[in-house]
Write a protein that holds these residues in place. Structure first.
Motif, PDB file in Angstrom:
ATOM      1  N   ALA A  29       0.805  -1.216   0.000  1.00 53.25           N
ATOM      2  CA  ALA A  29       0.000   0.000   0.000  1.00 53.25           C
ATOM      3  C   ALA A  29       0.842   1.271   0.000  1.00 53.25           C
ATOM      4  O   ALA A  29       0.478   2.255  -0.628  1.00 53.25           O
ATOM      5  CB  ALA A  29      -0.928   0.007   1.228  1.00 53.25           C
ATOM      6  N   SER A  30       1.958   1.278   0.723  1.00 49.60           N
ATOM      7  CA  SER A  30       2.648   2.553   0.900  1.00 49.60           C
ATOM      8  C   SER A  30       4.142   2.495   0.680  1.00 49.60           C
ATOM      9  O   SER A  30       4.800   3.517   0.675  1.00 49.60           O
ATOM     10  CB  SER A  30       2.388   3.072   2.318  1.00 49.60           C
ATOM     11  OG  SER A  30       3.018   2.223   3.266  1.00 49.60           O
ATOM     12  N   GLY A  31       4.701   1.301   0.536  1.00 50.64           N
ATOM     13  CA  GLY A  31       6.121   1.184   0.298  1.00 50.64           C
ATOM     14  C   GLY A  31       6.973   1.383   1.536  1.00 50.64           C
ATOM     15  O   GLY A  31       8.199   1.444   1.455  1.00 50.64           O
ATOM     16  N   ARG A  32       6.377   1.521   2.742  1.00 49.02           N
ATOM     17  CA  ARG A  32       7.171   1.713   3.944  1.00 49.02           C
ATOM     18  C   ARG A  32       7.769   0.399   4.406  1.00 49.02           C
ATOM     19  O   ARG A  32       7.168  -0.653   4.265  1.00 49.02           O
ATOM     20  CB  ARG A  32       6.306   2.295   5.076  1.00 49.02           C
ATOM     21  CG  ARG A  32       5.775   3.674   4.768  1.00 49.02           C
ATOM     22  CD  ARG A  32       5.163   4.332   5.991  1.00 49.02           C
ATOM     23  NE  ARG A  32       3.953   3.640   6.425  1.00 49.02           N
ATOM     24  CZ  ARG A  32       3.847   2.963   7.549  1.00 49.02           C
ATOM     25  NH1 ARG A  32       4.871   2.811   8.338  1.00 49.02           N
ATOM     26  NH2 ARG A  32       2.714   2.393   7.891  1.00 49.02           N
ATOM     27  N   ALA A  33       8.938   0.459   4.983  1.00 45.88           N
ATOM     28  CA  ALA A  33       9.567  -0.730   5.546  1.00 45.88           C
ATOM     29  C   ALA A  33       8.845  -1.131   6.823  1.00 45.88           C
ATOM     30  O   ALA A  33       8.286  -0.296   7.529  1.00 45.88           O
ATOM     31  CB  ALA A  33      11.038  -0.446   5.847  1.00 45.88           C
ATOM     32  N   ASP A  34       8.870  -2.418   7.155  1.00 45.90           N
ATOM     33  CA  ASP A  34       8.197  -2.904   8.350  1.00 45.90           C
ATOM     34  C   ASP A  34       8.942  -2.433   9.595  1.00 45.90           C
ATOM     35  O   ASP A  34      10.122  -2.690   9.756  1.00 45.90           O
ATOM     36  CB  ASP A  34       8.135  -4.435   8.307  1.00 45.90           C
ATOM     37  CG  ASP A  34       7.430  -5.002   9.528  1.00 45.90           C
ATOM     38  OD1 ASP A  34       6.624  -4.274  10.121  1.00 45.90           O
ATOM     39  OD2 ASP A  34       7.699  -6.166   9.873  1.00 45.90           O
ATOM     40  N   SER A  35       8.249  -1.768  10.493  1.00 46.35           N
ATOM     41  CA  SER A  35       8.871  -1.271  11.723  1.00 46.35           C
ATOM     42  C   SER A  35       8.422  -2.059  12.938  1.00 46.35           C
ATOM     43  O   SER A  35       8.862  -1.773  14.048  1.00 46.35           O
ATOM     44  CB  SER A  35       8.493   0.207  11.916  1.00 46.35           C
ATOM     45  OG  SER A  35       7.099   0.330  12.095  1.00 46.35           O
ATOM     46  N   GLY A  36       7.543  -3.036  12.762  1.00 55.41           N
ATOM     47  CA  GLY A  36       6.984  -3.759  13.892  1.00 55.41           C
ATOM     48  C   GLY A  36       5.754  -3.089  14.466  1.00 55.41           C
ATOM     49  O   GLY A  36       5.055  -3.653  15.294  1.00 55.41           O
ATOM     50  N   THR A  37       5.478  -1.867  14.046  1.00 53.79           N
ATOM     51  CA  THR A  37       4.301  -1.131  14.493  1.00 53.79           C
ATOM     52  C   THR A  37       3.121  -1.441  13.580  1.00 53.79           C
ATOM     53  O   THR A  37       3.276  -1.513  12.364  1.00 53.79           O
ATOM     54  CB  THR A  37       4.575   0.388  14.473  1.00 53.79           C
ATOM     55  OG1 THR A  37       5.642   0.681  15.371  1.00 53.79           O
ATOM     56  CG2 THR A  37       3.330   1.176  14.877  1.00 53.79           C
ATOM     57  N   VAL A  38       1.950  -1.645  14.174  1.00 55.60           N
ATOM     58  CA  VAL A  38       0.723  -1.855  13.405  1.00 55.60           C
ATOM     59  C   VAL A  38      -0.110  -0.585  13.520  1.00 55.60           C
ATOM     60  O   VAL A  38      -0.605  -0.238  14.592  1.00 55.60           O
ATOM     61  CB  VAL A  38      -0.066  -3.069  13.927  1.00 55.60           C
ATOM     62  CG1 VAL A  38      -1.351  -3.248  13.139  1.00 55.60           C
ATOM     63  CG2 VAL A  38       0.782  -4.334  13.854  1.00 55.60           C
ATOM     64  N   ARG A  39      -0.248   0.117  12.419  1.00 58.28           N
ATOM     65  CA  ARG A  39      -1.001   1.370  12.397  1.00 58.28           C
ATOM     66  C   ARG A  39      -2.452   1.079  12.026  1.00 58.28           C
ATOM     67  O   ARG A  39      -2.726   0.446  11.004  1.00 58.28           O
ATOM     68  CB  ARG A  39      -0.377   2.361  11.416  1.00 58.28           C
ATOM     69  CG  ARG A  39       1.032   2.785  11.786  1.00 58.28           C
ATOM     70  CD  ARG A  39       1.389   4.093  11.128  1.00 58.28           C
ATOM     71  NE  ARG A  39       0.512   5.165  11.585  1.00 58.28           N
ATOM     72  CZ  ARG A  39       0.349   6.315  10.924  1.00 58.28           C
ATOM     73  NH1 ARG A  39       0.955   6.498   9.759  1.00 58.28           N
ATOM     74  NH2 ARG A  39      -0.451   7.250  11.398  1.00 58.28           N
ATOM     75  N   VAL A  40      -3.362   1.542  12.866  1.00 58.54           N
ATOM     76  CA  VAL A  40      -4.782   1.253  12.696  1.00 58.54           C
ATOM     77  C   VAL A  40      -5.553   2.562  12.546  1.00 58.54           C
ATOM     78  O   VAL A  40      -5.423   3.472  13.369  1.00 58.54           O
ATOM     79  CB  VAL A  40      -5.344   0.459  13.886  1.00 58.54           C
ATOM     80  CG1 VAL A  40      -6.812   0.103  13.660  1.00 58.54           C
ATOM     81  CG2 VAL A  40      -4.514  -0.799  14.141  1.00 58.54           C
TER      82      VAL A  40
END
Length: 256
Positions: A29-40
């Protein structure tokens, strides 16, 4: 919502056999790397009910610090647009009233299309009660069928719209969950991502996972997020309130 039927058919054909992880969905969806955070992103506005959005936000945040929750909606600092949703791992639609057509009208075609396309491109949709109804084929178009209330179904204890705590079998455990005229869900044998999560005592499906395009849809008829204030206001013994495992299981299913 022009062309929505064609979009549904195309997304059904493109559904993958293996559902992606949160990291994969975020990357799509956004191309961001996985940071371990789940944004809701939790919807707040006229398509929800009083305190439903706030209760859901608090319940998700209590699951742990990895969950970062923002309200989204027409009257919020963050509106529901394709660009904004691309920053989130999950879009959550909480409970609402009984006017499904009115709820859809309050969202408007542009927001409906943004949610629909977000999921098709790899996003996750969590729908609770009204949020489940809105996912139907004539609504957001995330599942191909329509949904009806479980109230007065054969073998179901609730026969009116009063608040109740209902018995469910949730991932093999016997539980009771807050209920406000929620739907029963339909099985989807041709959906490779379909998975039952919970059933009412009569065997009807209470919560389930579906796939849509490259995304994942998890729906629940009852309210696993309901806190003690909901039970107390309805005159229901708080001892019947389930713990956080039920809501957590829905987010886990979204991440698979």
């Amino acid at each position: 919502m022009n062309g929505l039927v064609l979009k549904i058919a195309a997304c059904a054909l493109s559904g993958a056999l293996a559902l992606p992880s949160f990291a994969a969905g975020r990357g799509d969806a956004s191309g961001r790397a996985d940071s371990g955070t789940v944004r809701v992103a939790v919807y707040r506005g006229p398509a929800s009910c009083e305190n439903c959005s706030e209760t859901l936000k608090r319940a998700i945040e209590r699951l742990g610090p990895k969950y970062r929750v923002d309200f989204v909606g027409a009257d919020e600092p963050i509106d529901i647009t394709a660009r904004n949703l691309a920053s989130y791992d999950v879009y959550a639609q909480p409970g609402g009233g009984q006017d499904i057509a009115g709820a859809l009208a309050s969202l408007g075609d542009e927001r409906i299309d943004a949610i629909h396309d977000y999921v098709a491109r790899g996003g996750r949709y969590l729908g609770l009660c009204m949020g489940a109804y809105l996912a139907s084929g004539s609504g957001l178009g995330l599942i191909p069928h329509e949904l009806d209330s479980e109230v007065a179904r054969p073998g179901f204890a609730v026969v009116d719209s009063d608040d109740a705590a209902v018995a469910v079998r949730w991932q093999g455990r016997e539980e009771t969950v807050f209920y406000q005229d929620g739907p029963y869900l339909l099985r989807a044998a041709e959906d490779p991502g379909f998975k039952p999560i919970a059933t009412y005592a009569n065997g009807d499906l209470a919560a389930a996972r579906y796939s849509f395009g490259r995304g994942v849809v998890v729906l629940s008829g009852p309210h696993p997020e309901a806190d003690a204030s909901w039970f107390e206001a309805a005159g229901i013994d708080v001892a019947r309130m389930p713990d956080a495992r039920l809501l957590r299981s829905l987010l886990v299913e979204l991440g698979r």
